[in-house]
Design a protein around this motif. Structure first.
Motif, PDB file in Angstrom:
ATOM      1  N   GLU A 111       0.813  -1.214   0.000  1.00 57.70           N
ATOM      2  CA  GLU A 111       0.000   0.000   0.000  1.00 57.70           C
ATOM      3  C   GLU A 111       0.844   1.260   0.000  1.00 57.70           C
ATOM      4  N   THR A 112       2.164   1.110   0.167  1.00 57.12           N
ATOM      5  CA  THR A 112       3.032   2.282   0.298  1.00 57.12           C
ATOM      6  C   THR A 112       4.179   2.321  -0.701  1.00 57.12           C
ATOM      7  N   GLN A 129     -10.375   6.479   1.304  1.00 52.15           N
ATOM      8  CA  GLN A 129      -9.056   6.042   1.757  1.00 52.15           C
ATOM      9  C   GLN A 129      -8.346   5.230   0.678  1.00 52.15           C
ATOM     10  N   ASN A 132      -7.336   7.486  -2.194  1.00 53.76           N
ATOM     11  CA  ASN A 132      -6.270   8.394  -1.792  1.00 53.76           C
ATOM     12  C   ASN A 132      -4.921   7.677  -1.730  1.00 53.76           C
ATOM     13  N   ARG A 133      -4.925   6.415  -1.299  1.00 49.87           N
ATOM     14  CA  ARG A 133      -3.685   5.630  -1.325  1.00 49.87           C
ATOM     15  C   ARG A 133      -3.184   5.488  -2.762  1.00 49.87           C
ATOM     16  N   PHE A 135      -3.848   7.485  -5.251  1.00 49.10           N
ATOM     17  CA  PHE A 135      -3.421   8.824  -5.656  1.00 49.10           C
ATOM     18  C   PHE A 135      -1.978   9.089  -5.224  1.00 49.10           C
ATOM     19  N   LYS A 136      -1.650   8.786  -3.980  1.00 47.86           N
ATOM     20  CA  LYS A 136      -0.298   9.040  -3.462  1.00 47.86           C
ATOM     21  C   LYS A 136       0.746   8.171  -4.158  1.00 47.86           C
ATOM     22  N   LEU A 137       0.388   6.906  -4.427  1.00 42.44           N
ATOM     23  CA  LEU A 137       1.325   6.004  -5.116  1.00 42.44           C
ATOM     24  C   LEU A 137       1.607   6.482  -6.530  1.00 42.44           C
ATOM     25  N   LEU A 139       1.435   9.550  -7.644  1.00 39.67           N
ATOM     26  CA  LEU A 139       2.284  10.740  -7.545  1.00 39.67           C
ATOM     27  C   LEU A 139       3.741  10.377  -7.298  1.00 39.67           C
ATOM     28  N   LYS A 140       3.966   9.235  -6.634  1.00 38.98           N
ATOM     29  CA  LYS A 140       5.335   8.771  -6.364  1.00 38.98           C
ATOM     30  C   LYS A 140       5.931   8.004  -7.542  1.00 38.98           C
ATOM     31  N   LEU A 170      -8.700   9.601 -10.916  1.00 40.25           N
ATOM     32  CA  LEU A 170      -7.274   9.483 -10.597  1.00 40.25           C
ATOM     33  C   LEU A 170      -6.419  10.110 -11.695  1.00 40.25           C
ATOM     34  N   THR A 174      -3.909  13.290 -10.819  1.00 42.68           N
ATOM     35  CA  THR A 174      -2.467  13.038 -10.897  1.00 42.68           C
ATOM     36  C   THR A 174      -1.824  13.523 -12.194  1.00 42.68           C
TER      37      THR A 174
END
Length: 260
Positions: A111-112, A129, A132-133, A135-137, A139-140, A170, A174
């Motif tokens: 998840e990270t 949630q 959003n996880r 979305f963050k991945l 972006l990374k 998404l 992003t």
């Protein structure tokens, strides 16, 4: 109903909305499966279903009277697994139903620190949630894979929102475009053609979705047979730039049209 452009020697057939809706088979569905087997015409069931593994889908179909084996089904999740294998051994973050995750068990999950976000259908498990996880991945640097981008699907209660809305959200957030795996993606249809062993002009796609089934198939030279069932709506067809090669009222009419 219009005439065919060329002899049809193989078929790709959508499932939901053409052979069944929810737990109910549609007109001509059972007899069509039987007649296809008897005829010996090469065929595959090409589906964007992302809520079930191929094995679970086959069991579901058999339970409602449609004896369709897993090896006859080409699904968007199956195509995604093949795509991921080509990328080596990526770590994934699966936005998938519990059942569909079975098809992706060979891949590590995080998840990270995922390399790929795999977006399918989660039914009532969708949450801020989870999105959003993802979305963050992304972006990374994670790649976003959408098993398809359909706007809606047919259920007993009518048209239901499909995963295209989540994929588009998404992409918007992003500034990244998703890699789309299922129909109408050309790679999906090419996979199905390879499985049939036939050139596109000898194959027809039978479906209820004017854009994903018919438009996607025609883009590769596959004939498109639109069935007036499932998500078919005359108003949607009139708005579309896609013109089917043939339009039929039912599967029975489709079989008559191609001479089975």
């Amino acid at each position: 109903m219009t005439s065919a452009r060329a002899p049809i020697n193989g078929l790709l057939l959508d499932l939901n909305g053409v052979f069944y809706v929810s737990h109910r088979t549609l007109q001509g569905a059972v007899s069509t499966v039987e007649r296809l087997k008897e005829s010996g015409i090469p065929h595959r069931f090409a589906t964007n279903n992302t809520t079930e593994s191929v094995a679970d889908l086959s069991r579901h179909l058999k339970a409602i009277g449609l004896p369709i084996e897993p090896e006859s089904i080409i699904s968007a999740p199956y195509a995604a697994v093949l795509y991921l294998r080509q990328k080596g051994n990526p770590t994934i973050f699966p936005l998938l139903s519990k059942e569909t995750r079975q098809d992706f068990e060979e891949f590590n999950v995080s998840e990270t620190a995922a390399d790929v976000v795999v977006l399918g259908d989660m039914g009532d498990e969708w949450s801020y949630q989870a999105l959003n996880r993802a979305f963050k991945l992304i972006l990374k640097g994670a790649e976003l894979i959408a098993l398809h981008k359909a706007k809606y699907w047919q259920w007993e209660a009518g048209l239901q929102l499909d995963i295209g809305a989540f994929a588009t959200a998404l992409e918007f957030a992003t500034d990244q475009q998703a890699t789309v795996i299922g129909k109408p993606n050309a790679a999906f249809f090419n996979l199905a053609l390879k499985d049939l062993g036939l050139p596109p002009e000898q194959v027809a796609m039978v479906g209820d979705d004017i854009e994903d089934d018919i438009g996607g198939a025609q883009a590769l030279g596959i004939q498109g047979i639109l069935v007036k069932s499932g998500k078919y709506r005359e108003s949607l067809v009139q708005k579309s730039a896609v013109v089917p090669d043939m339009v039929v009222d039912s599967l029975d009419d489709m079989l008559k049209l191609i001479g089975i």
